[in-house]
Design a protein around this motif. Sequence first.
Motif, short mmCIF file in Angstrom:
data_model
loop_
_atom_site.label_atom_id
_atom_site.label_comp_id
_atom_site.label_asym_id
_atom_site.label_seq_id
_atom_site.Cartn_x
_atom_site.Cartn_y
_atom_site.Cartn_z
N UNK A 44 0.83 -1.21 0.00
CA UNK A 44 0.00 0.00 0.00
C UNK A 44 0.86 1.27 0.00
N UNK A 45 2.10 1.13 -0.49
CA UNK A 45 3.05 2.25 -0.44
C UNK A 45 2.44 3.56 -0.94
N UNK A 46 1.90 3.57 -2.15
CA UNK A 46 1.48 4.83 -2.75
C UNK A 46 0.38 5.50 -1.94
N UNK A 47 -0.64 4.77 -1.58
CA UNK A 47 -1.73 5.38 -0.82
C UNK A 47 -1.27 5.82 0.57
N UNK A 48 -0.38 5.06 1.20
CA UNK A 48 0.11 5.44 2.53
C UNK A 48 1.07 6.63 2.43
N UNK A 49 1.84 6.68 1.38
CA UNK A 49 2.74 7.81 1.15
C UNK A 49 1.91 9.10 1.09
N UNK A 50 0.82 9.07 0.35
CA UNK A 50 -0.07 10.23 0.24
C UNK A 50 -0.79 10.52 1.55
N UNK A 51 -1.21 9.48 2.26
CA UNK A 51 -1.90 9.63 3.53
C UNK A 51 -1.00 10.33 4.54
N UNK A 52 0.23 9.85 4.67
CA UNK A 52 1.16 10.46 5.62
C UNK A 52 1.49 11.90 5.23
N UNK A 53 1.55 12.18 3.93
CA UNK A 53 1.78 13.54 3.48
C UNK A 53 0.65 14.47 3.94
N UNK A 54 -0.57 14.03 3.78
CA UNK A 54 -1.71 14.84 4.22
C UNK A 54 -1.66 15.07 5.73
N UNK A 55 -1.24 14.05 6.48
CA UNK A 55 -1.16 14.19 7.92
C UNK A 55 -0.05 15.17 8.33
N UNK A 56 1.13 15.07 7.72
CA UNK A 56 2.18 16.00 8.14
C UNK A 56 1.88 17.43 7.71
N UNK A 57 1.14 17.61 6.62
CA UNK A 57 0.75 18.97 6.24
C UNK A 57 -0.20 19.57 7.28
N UNK A 58 -1.12 18.77 7.80
CA UNK A 58 -2.00 19.24 8.86
C UNK A 58 -1.19 19.59 10.11
N UNK A 59 -0.26 18.72 10.46
CA UNK A 59 0.56 18.96 11.65
C UNK A 59 1.41 20.21 11.50
N UNK A 60 1.88 20.48 10.29
CA UNK A 60 2.68 21.69 10.06
C UNK A 60 1.85 22.94 10.38
N UNK A 61 0.61 22.96 9.92
CA UNK A 61 -0.27 24.10 10.22
C UNK A 61 -0.56 24.21 11.71
N UNK A 62 -0.78 23.08 12.35
CA UNK A 62 -1.07 23.08 13.78
C UNK A 62 0.14 23.57 14.58
#
Length: 157
Positions: A44-62
Amino acid sequence: MEQMIGIKEQNAHAVALQLSKLLADEFLLYTKTRNAHWNVEGPSFHSMHLFFEAQYEQLDEMMDSVAERIRQIGHYAPGTLNQLLRLTHLSEYTERDNRSLSFIQELLNDHESVIEFLRGNITPFAETLRDLGTSDFITGLMEKHEAMAWMLRAHLK
């Protein structure tokens, strides 16, 4: 220049200290999520790669909003890795493989730890330290972490 925002300086100092700990936790969680994004492996590399990217972008804003809140109440945000590592409640790294479920479990544990820290400060910020603004602010952050934890937890079912 002295802040005239209705919060006693000693209270603002106490709030800033707790927010600095939160900032350190947010930074470490952000870094660990980036690591998951960079190093995840498996079918599930590709979908998880994108999932983690979305999560770290949220964390960056927080993370940025926490640092800005510290500044709004008249204090300086910690800005060095050394300071942040001294302030965090989270562990920097645990041994695991690079499968998505291993990263997810570790990140979920960290989000839950941050949620508990936030929940434990909501009432003291409002009632003891008389800072309703920061109490409200961290309530919103807690809700964001709860949503992120839910997304991670859903992968473990």
